[in-house]
Structure formats: C-alpha cells, structure tokens
Design a protein around this motif. Structure first.
Motif, PDB file in Angstrom:
ATOM      1  N   LEU A  10       0.841  -1.190   0.000  1.00 23.36           N
ATOM      2  CA  LEU A  10       0.000   0.000   0.000  1.00 23.36           C
ATOM      3  C   LEU A  10       0.881   1.247   0.000  1.00 23.36           C
ATOM      4  CD1 LEU A  10      -2.589  -1.152   2.671  1.00 23.36           C
ATOM      5  CD2 LEU A  10      -3.141  -0.661   0.286  1.00 23.36           C
ATOM      6  N   SER A  11       0.495   2.249  -0.746  1.00 22.89           N
ATOM      7  CA  SER A  11       1.239   3.505  -0.813  1.00 22.89           C
ATOM      8  C   SER A  11       0.962   4.343   0.426  1.00 22.89           C
ATOM      9  CB  SER A  11       0.842   4.284  -2.063  1.00 22.89           C
ATOM     10  OG  SER A  11       1.282   5.629  -1.982  1.00 22.89           O
ATOM     11  N   THR A  12       2.006   4.613   1.195  1.00 18.85           N
ATOM     12  CA  THR A  12       1.846   5.434   2.398  1.00 18.85           C
ATOM     13  C   THR A  12       1.353   6.824   2.047  1.00 18.85           C
ATOM     14  OG1 THR A  12       3.622   4.212   3.498  1.00 18.85           O
ATOM     15  CG2 THR A  12       3.039   6.347   4.422  1.00 18.85           C
ATOM     16  N   ALA A  13       1.875   7.381   0.981  1.00 22.41           N
ATOM     17  CA  ALA A  13       1.472   8.731   0.567  1.00 22.41           C
ATOM     18  C   ALA A  13      -0.009   8.764   0.197  1.00 22.41           C
ATOM     19  CB  ALA A  13       2.328   9.188  -0.606  1.00 22.41           C
ATOM     20  N   ARG A  14      -0.470   7.748  -0.518  1.00 22.27           N
ATOM     21  CA  ARG A  14      -1.871   7.732  -0.927  1.00 22.27           C
ATOM     22  C   ARG A  14      -2.801   7.445   0.257  1.00 22.27           C
ATOM     23  NH1 ARG A  14      -2.417   7.739  -6.562  1.00 22.27           N
ATOM     24  NH2 ARG A  14      -4.475   6.766  -6.530  1.00 22.27           N
ATOM     25  N   LEU A  15      -2.332   6.667   1.229  1.00 20.94           N
ATOM     26  CA  LEU A  15      -3.145   6.433   2.426  1.00 20.94           C
ATOM     27  C   LEU A  15      -3.344   7.704   3.235  1.00 20.94           C
ATOM     28  CD1 LEU A  15      -1.857   2.979   3.748  1.00 20.94           C
ATOM     29  CD2 LEU A  15      -4.102   3.470   2.753  1.00 20.94           C
ATOM     30  N   GLU A  16      -2.434   8.665   3.087  1.00 20.11           N
ATOM     31  CA  GLU A  16      -2.597   9.936   3.796  1.00 20.11           C
ATOM     32  C   GLU A  16      -3.820  10.705   3.322  1.00 20.11           C
ATOM     33  OE1 GLU A  16      -1.339  11.499   6.476  1.00 20.11           O
ATOM     34  OE2 GLU A  16      -0.473   9.520   6.853  1.00 20.11           O
ATOM     35  N   ARG A  17      -4.400  10.271   2.210  1.00 20.12           N
ATOM     36  CA  ARG A  17      -5.664  10.860   1.777  1.00 20.12           C
ATOM     37  C   ARG A  17      -6.767  10.597   2.807  1.00 20.12           C
ATOM     38  NH1 ARG A  17      -5.887   8.869  -4.564  1.00 20.12           N
ATOM     39  NH2 ARG A  17      -4.148  10.133  -5.352  1.00 20.12           N
ATOM     40  N   ILE A  18      -6.631   9.496   3.570  1.00 16.76           N
ATOM     41  CA  ILE A  18      -7.580   9.240   4.660  1.00 16.76           C
ATOM     42  C   ILE A  18      -7.538  10.386   5.655  1.00 16.76           C
ATOM     43  CG2 ILE A  18      -8.171   7.708   6.583  1.00 16.76           C
ATOM     44  CD1 ILE A  18      -6.896   5.409   5.009  1.00 16.76           C
ATOM     45  N   THR A  19      -6.321  10.767   6.036  1.00 22.57           N
ATOM     46  CA  THR A  19      -6.136  11.859   6.994  1.00 22.57           C
ATOM     47  C   THR A  19      -6.779  13.137   6.485  1.00 22.57           C
ATOM     48  OG1 THR A  19      -4.029  10.859   7.646  1.00 22.57           O
ATOM     49  CG2 THR A  19      -4.418  13.139   8.324  1.00 22.57           C
ATOM     50  N   ASP A  20      -6.460  13.498   5.264  1.00 21.13           N
ATOM     51  CA  ASP A  20      -7.009  14.724   4.685  1.00 21.13           C
ATOM     52  C   ASP A  20      -8.532  14.662   4.599  1.00 21.13           C
ATOM     53  OD1 ASP A  20      -6.826  17.263   3.012  1.00 21.13           O
ATOM     54  OD2 ASP A  20      -7.800  15.881   1.604  1.00 21.13           O
ATOM     55  N   HIS A  21      -9.043  13.532   4.138  1.00 14.28           N
ATOM     56  CA  HIS A  21     -10.488  13.385   3.957  1.00 14.28           C
ATOM     57  C   HIS A  21     -11.244  13.547   5.267  1.00 14.28           C
ATOM     58  CE1 HIS A  21     -14.325  11.774   2.574  1.00 14.28           C
ATOM     59  NE2 HIS A  21     -14.271  10.881   3.532  1.00 14.28           N
ATOM     60  N   LEU A  22     -10.804  12.856   6.305  1.00  9.69           N
ATOM     61  CA  LEU A  22     -11.521  12.895   7.574  1.00  9.69           C
ATOM     62  C   LEU A  22     -11.379  14.243   8.264  1.00  9.69           C
ATOM     63  CD1 LEU A  22     -10.732   9.306   8.887  1.00  9.69           C
ATOM     64  CD2 LEU A  22     -12.931  10.150   8.042  1.00  9.69           C
ATOM     65  N   GLU A  23     -10.188  14.821   8.238  1.00 13.49           N
ATOM     66  CA  GLU A  23      -9.998  16.118   8.889  1.00 13.49           C
ATOM     67  C   GLU A  23     -10.770  17.220   8.170  1.00 13.49           C
ATOM     68  OE1 GLU A  23      -5.769  16.609   9.151  1.00 13.49           O
ATOM     69  OE2 GLU A  23      -5.670  15.573  11.097  1.00 13.49           O
ATOM     70  N   ARG A  24     -10.750  17.177   6.843  1.00 11.60           N
ATOM     71  CA  ARG A  24     -11.385  18.238   6.052  1.00 11.60           C
ATOM     72  C   ARG A  24     -12.906  18.136   6.063  1.00 11.60           C
ATOM     73  NH1 ARG A  24     -12.204  17.435   0.742  1.00 11.60           N
ATOM     74  NH2 ARG A  24     -10.503  15.911   0.729  1.00 11.60           N
ATOM     75  N   ASN A  25     -13.434  16.914   5.994  1.00 13.03           N
ATOM     76  CA  ASN A  25     -14.869  16.752   5.831  1.00 13.03           C
ATOM     77  C   ASN A  25     -15.639  16.454   7.112  1.00 13.03           C
ATOM     78  OD1 ASN A  25     -15.153  16.948   2.846  1.00 13.03           O
ATOM     79  ND2 ASN A  25     -13.762  15.196   2.883  1.00 13.03           N
ATOM     80  N   TYR A  26     -14.961  15.971   8.145  1.00 16.84           N
ATOM     81  CA  TYR A  26     -15.684  15.537   9.333  1.00 16.84           C
ATOM     82  C   TYR A  26     -15.183  16.151  10.635  1.00 16.84           C
ATOM     83  CZ  TYR A  26     -17.818  12.231   6.171  1.00 16.84           C
ATOM     84  OH  TYR A  26     -18.519  11.689   5.120  1.00 16.84           O
ATOM     85  N   ILE A  27     -13.884  16.115  10.876  1.00 10.65           N
ATOM     86  CA  ILE A  27     -13.368  16.634  12.146  1.00 10.65           C
ATOM     87  C   ILE A  27     -13.400  18.159  12.152  1.00 10.65           C
ATOM     88  CG2 ILE A  27     -11.403  16.682  13.719  1.00 10.65           C
ATOM     89  CD1 ILE A  27     -12.758  13.953  13.478  1.00 10.65           C
ATOM     90  N   GLY A  28     -12.861  18.767  11.125  1.00  5.04           N
ATOM     91  CA  GLY A  28     -12.847  20.228  11.039  1.00  5.04           C
ATOM     92  C   GLY A  28     -14.222  20.855  11.129  1.00  5.04           C
ATOM     93  N   LEU A 402     -14.041   5.520   2.435  1.00  5.76           N
ATOM     94  CA  LEU A 402     -12.739   4.955   2.787  1.00  5.76           C
ATOM     95  C   LEU A 402     -12.287   3.917   1.769  1.00  5.76           C
ATOM     96  CD1 LEU A 402     -13.101   4.579   6.659  1.00  5.76           C
ATOM     97  CD2 LEU A 402     -11.668   6.226   5.428  1.00  5.76           C
ATOM     98  N   LYS A 403     -13.234   3.141   1.248  1.00  4.58           N
ATOM     99  CA  LYS A 403     -12.869   2.148   0.237  1.00  4.58           C
ATOM    100  C   LYS A 403     -12.219   2.812  -0.979  1.00  4.58           C
ATOM    101  CE  LYS A 403     -15.631  -2.016   0.678  1.00  4.58           C
ATOM    102  NZ  LYS A 403     -16.615  -2.870   0.001  1.00  4.58           N
ATOM    103  N   SER A 404     -12.819   3.891  -1.441  1.00  3.63           N
ATOM    104  CA  SER A 404     -12.283   4.565  -2.614  1.00  3.63           C
ATOM    105  C   SER A 404     -10.836   4.983  -2.394  1.00  3.63           C
ATOM    106  CB  SER A 404     -13.137   5.794  -2.950  1.00  3.63           C
ATOM    107  OG  SER A 404     -14.451   5.414  -3.283  1.00  3.63           O
ATOM    108  N   ILE A 405     -10.531   5.447  -1.197  1.00  2.00           N
ATOM    109  CA  ILE A 405      -9.171   5.898  -0.887  1.00  2.00           C
ATOM    110  C   ILE A 405      -8.237   4.707  -0.718  1.00  2.00           C
ATOM    111  CG2 ILE A 405      -7.740   7.102   0.798  1.00  2.00           C
ATOM    112  CD1 ILE A 405     -10.234   8.852   1.412  1.00  2.00           C
ATOM    113  N   ILE A 406      -8.662   3.722   0.070  1.00  2.00           N
ATOM    114  CA  ILE A 406      -7.777   2.624   0.434  1.00  2.00           C
ATOM    115  C   ILE A 406      -7.434   1.743  -0.767  1.00  2.00           C
ATOM    116  CG2 ILE A 406      -7.586   0.513   1.827  1.00  2.00           C
ATOM    117  CD1 ILE A 406      -9.313   2.063   3.951  1.00  2.00           C
ATOM    118  N   TYR A 407      -8.444   1.381  -1.563  1.00  2.00           N
ATOM    119  CA  TYR A 407      -8.153   0.479  -2.699  1.00  2.00           C
ATOM    120  C   TYR A 407      -7.355   1.175  -3.785  1.00  2.00           C
ATOM    121  CZ  TYR A 407     -10.976  -3.205  -0.666  1.00  2.00           C
ATOM    122  OH  TYR A 407     -11.438  -4.195   0.160  1.00  2.00           O
TER     123      TYR A 407
END
Length: 412
Positions: A10-28, A402-407
């Motif tokens: 798995l690409s570590t850089a691409r998995l960081e999209r999880i971080t961006d997605h959750l912080e931008r759309n839900y936590i923030g 999450l599936k879209s990002i992870i796969y």
C-alpha cells in the motif's frame, strides 16, 4: 500498534488521503467529535490514526487505546461463537431452533390483520439455526430500531413484540427473552425473506443454552482470551473509564448532542442481558485482531478459533437462490445497502461490484449503530476497522468513502 507499511503493498502517501479526507470533511466541520482508522494488509499494519476528540465536553483528545460502543459489530463475534459450537458437533445449520428451545415449535406466521383479528398460518418449515445467523427466520426488531432513527413500521407483528414485553434491557435475561419470542408470530415464512432482526440475540442465547456457560463467559474463554482481545466486554471496568468515549447524536440542525456521558453510562455496570446483537464495547486494536483471525482463516498467533472452511462458508451468500438483498430484504434499517449485496452467517458480502458501486470484489463486513464499520477482503488480503461514536449509523457513507481511498492505494 506498530506500523509496517513497506510489507503491505500500500502507498503510504496515498493512504494519507484518509487523513485529509476525515480532517477536512468531518473533524474540522464538527460533523463527528472524533474517530479512529486502522488499515492492515498481508497481516501488517499500514495505517493507524486517531482523530479529534473522544470526549468533547471534557476536551479529551481521541486516545489510541480508546474504548467504543461497537453495537452491531457484536453480531459477527456472536456468529463466530455459535459456529464454534457447530464445529464441535453440537448442531447442524439446518437444525431447528426448537431443538434447544422447545417452545419455539409453536410459532405461527402472520398472514393478515392485527390484534384479535390477526390471521396466522403454520410455518412451511421450522426456524433453523441458519435462519438465526442469516436474519431469514421471520423475526423483526419490534420497535427497538425506532430509537436509532428508523421509522416506526406500525406493523401488527411489531405490536405483538410490545404486547408480550420483548426487550433487551436491564432486568431481562436471555432465557426470558427466548420465552417471550416464542409467543410472537413470525413476520414471514422462514427462509423466504431477509429482515434485520433480533436473530443474533437469539444466537447468543443459543450459545448459552448449548454450551451451558453464561454467554459472556463463553466469549471470554473461547474468543477474547485466545485472541488477546483484552478490552472487549459487555461492561467497561472502572480502571478503563478514562479510555471510554462519549457517544453523540446528530440533531435536526446537524449539530452534535451528547447522548451517553461515559461517566454516567449504563456500560459501567454489568448487564443482566448479554446482547449478542449489540452489547459489546471494545478497542480498535481488539477488533482488528478479530478481523485478522477471520482473514487468516480462523487462526491468529497460534490460537485457532474456527477452521478455514467454516470461515469461507460464513461469508458466502446464504440467501435463497443466491439472491441479493434488493430481492429479499424487507424493513427500513440495517448496517448495509442492498444493491449487489448478499448475506451469510453473520456478515454481509459483496456479490456484484457494479450493482453495489463497490471497488472491492471479495469483501465481507458489518457495522454498528454508532457508525462503526469493518470489512475483511479475502481477495485483496485486506482488513479495515473504523471507529467513531455517532448515532445513528448511515448519516455518512464512511465505508464507501474509505474504500475509494484505500483500494486506490494498493500499488502491488
């Protein structure tokens, strides 16, 4: 939990999209207070992150070892427990439930009418063990799901649940519960439809009746201790209270409202009703270990819980004639969409990636009422656990996003 992303493909850089997605759309924006995500592949942890707050009122950041109400993610655990007894020869899937609870021989099936004018007929076949694992036995949830945001069905059968006092609360026991369920008519002929229901609570009662052990004790001895699930239980111990998350509900104005203060929660005391359908609390690491056992065919770190052929059978589609839930499901609430999705012995399973809109072809999964989710993908050799505390589930499509990002992060 130690990260080892280089072993996962798995690409570590691409998995960081999880971080961006959750912080931008839900936590923030404050749509959820906090959450946790774990992604593992080939048995190695590729991504683990805690976000936001576990207790907004006390200003507590989400702890890596936080404890969550997992609600219906209890169901797969209960299903595994019951299948462990099947492997020991106590029953076969097509055995009637009445073999262990004789009062269930008297079930009738609703045809029309309500109250004194209700018409019923004999079942075409008995309710089986498979039916309870699959939610195809004619049971419903009564009015229990109304509190989770589901509309009141107004159905005559659900009224009978209330009349005979079917409940899962404090003061009830699994054996009393089974006696009451014997008095309600089945909503449909066994095996003919699928309806999310109290069936997995029945599975817990069956574990207790067949094993001769209290249900929670059986889970501890045969699952939690062997798998090292040290924080999974029906009650949060006093010394673990600082790790217990608050639970929230999204109001009509889309703001978060506290609905279960961890310091005052009913989960701090042992229940009398050990709900196999929704009673457990646990940590992400624990549930990841449970999922890893499933991915490895029933074994983890030398502890064999089930055989690999049993695991494979459990996540196959058991619905009549291989149909999906669009053809079989009735009722307005469950932890899955229906299109292109089948159901096995405790898990939903993707049958058709096009119909389901899912990028994963080999996954099986379930979720919980507080928006928790997990899935195991046998083809991709992947496990994902997502934890948060937002009632009811279904407000956001965390699994699909999450599936879209992870796969898209799988590079080898």
């Amino acid at each position: 939990m130690e990260l080892a992303p280089k072993h996962t493909g798995l690409s570590t850089a691409r998995l960081e999209r999880i971080t961006d997605h959750l912080e931008r759309n839900y936590i923030g924006p404050g749509k959820i207070a906090g959450c946790q995500v774990a992604v593992a592949r080939h048995g190695h942890l590729a991504y683990f992150r805690s976000f936001g707050q576990m207790d907004r009122e006390r200003g507590k950041a989400m702890a890596d070892d936080a404890i969550f109400r997992i609600y219906s993610m209890t169901k797969p655990i209960t299903s595994v427990a019951l299948m462990s007894l099947c492997e020991r020869g106590y029953f076969q899937l097509n055995d009637p439930v009445s073999r262990f609870f004789p009062t269930w021989k008297d079930h009738r099936v609703w045809v029309s009418g309500r109250g004194a004018d209700m018409k019923t007929e004999a079942p075409h076949r008995p309710v089986t063990m498979r039916d309870m694992l699959c939610h195809t036995g004619g049971l419903t949830y009564g009015a229990a799901l109304v509190a989770l945001g589901a509309p009141d069905s107004g159905h005559p059968v659900d009224a009978v649940y209330a009349d005979v006092g079917v409940r899962r609360g404090r003061g009830e026991t699994l054996m009393e519960f089974m006696g009451k369920l014997a008095k309600v008519p089945l909503r449909y002929q066994p095996g003919e439809r699928w309806m999310y229901s109290l069936s997995t609570d029945v599975c817990g009662a069956l574990v207790e009746q067949i094993s001769g052990q209290r249900f929670d004790s059986y889970l501890q001895e045969y699952l939690f201790d062997p798998l090292g699930m040290k924080d999974t239980s029906f009650a949060v111990a006093p010394e673990k209270l600082p790790r217990f998350c608050a639970n929230y509900q999204r109001g009509a104005d889309k703001s978060l409202r506290l609905i279960d203060d961890p310091a005052k929660s009913e989960y701090l005391t042992e229940p009398t009703f050990f709900s196999g359908g929704g009673g457990l609390t646990g940590a992400t690491e624990d549930y990841l270990r449970f999922c890893e056992m499933l991915r490895r065919g029933g074994e983890l770190d030398g502890a064999r819980i089930l055989g690999p052929r049993t695991i494979e059978l459990m996540h196959r589609n058991h619905l009549k004639d291989g149909k999906d839930l669009t053809q079989m499901a009735i009722g307005g609430f469950s932890e899955t969409a229906n299109e292109g999705v089948g159901f096995g012995l405790g898990f939903a399973t993707t049958l058709d990636t096009v119909k389901s809109g899912s990028i994963a072809a080999g996954d099986y999964y379930w979720g919980g009422a507080a928006s928790t989710i997990f899935w195991v993908d046998a083809e991709a050799d992947l496990v994902v656990v997502f934890m948060t505390q937002l009632m009811p589930s279904g407000a956001f499509n965390f699994r699909g996003q999450l599936k879209s990002i992870i796969y898209s992060s799988i590079v080898e």
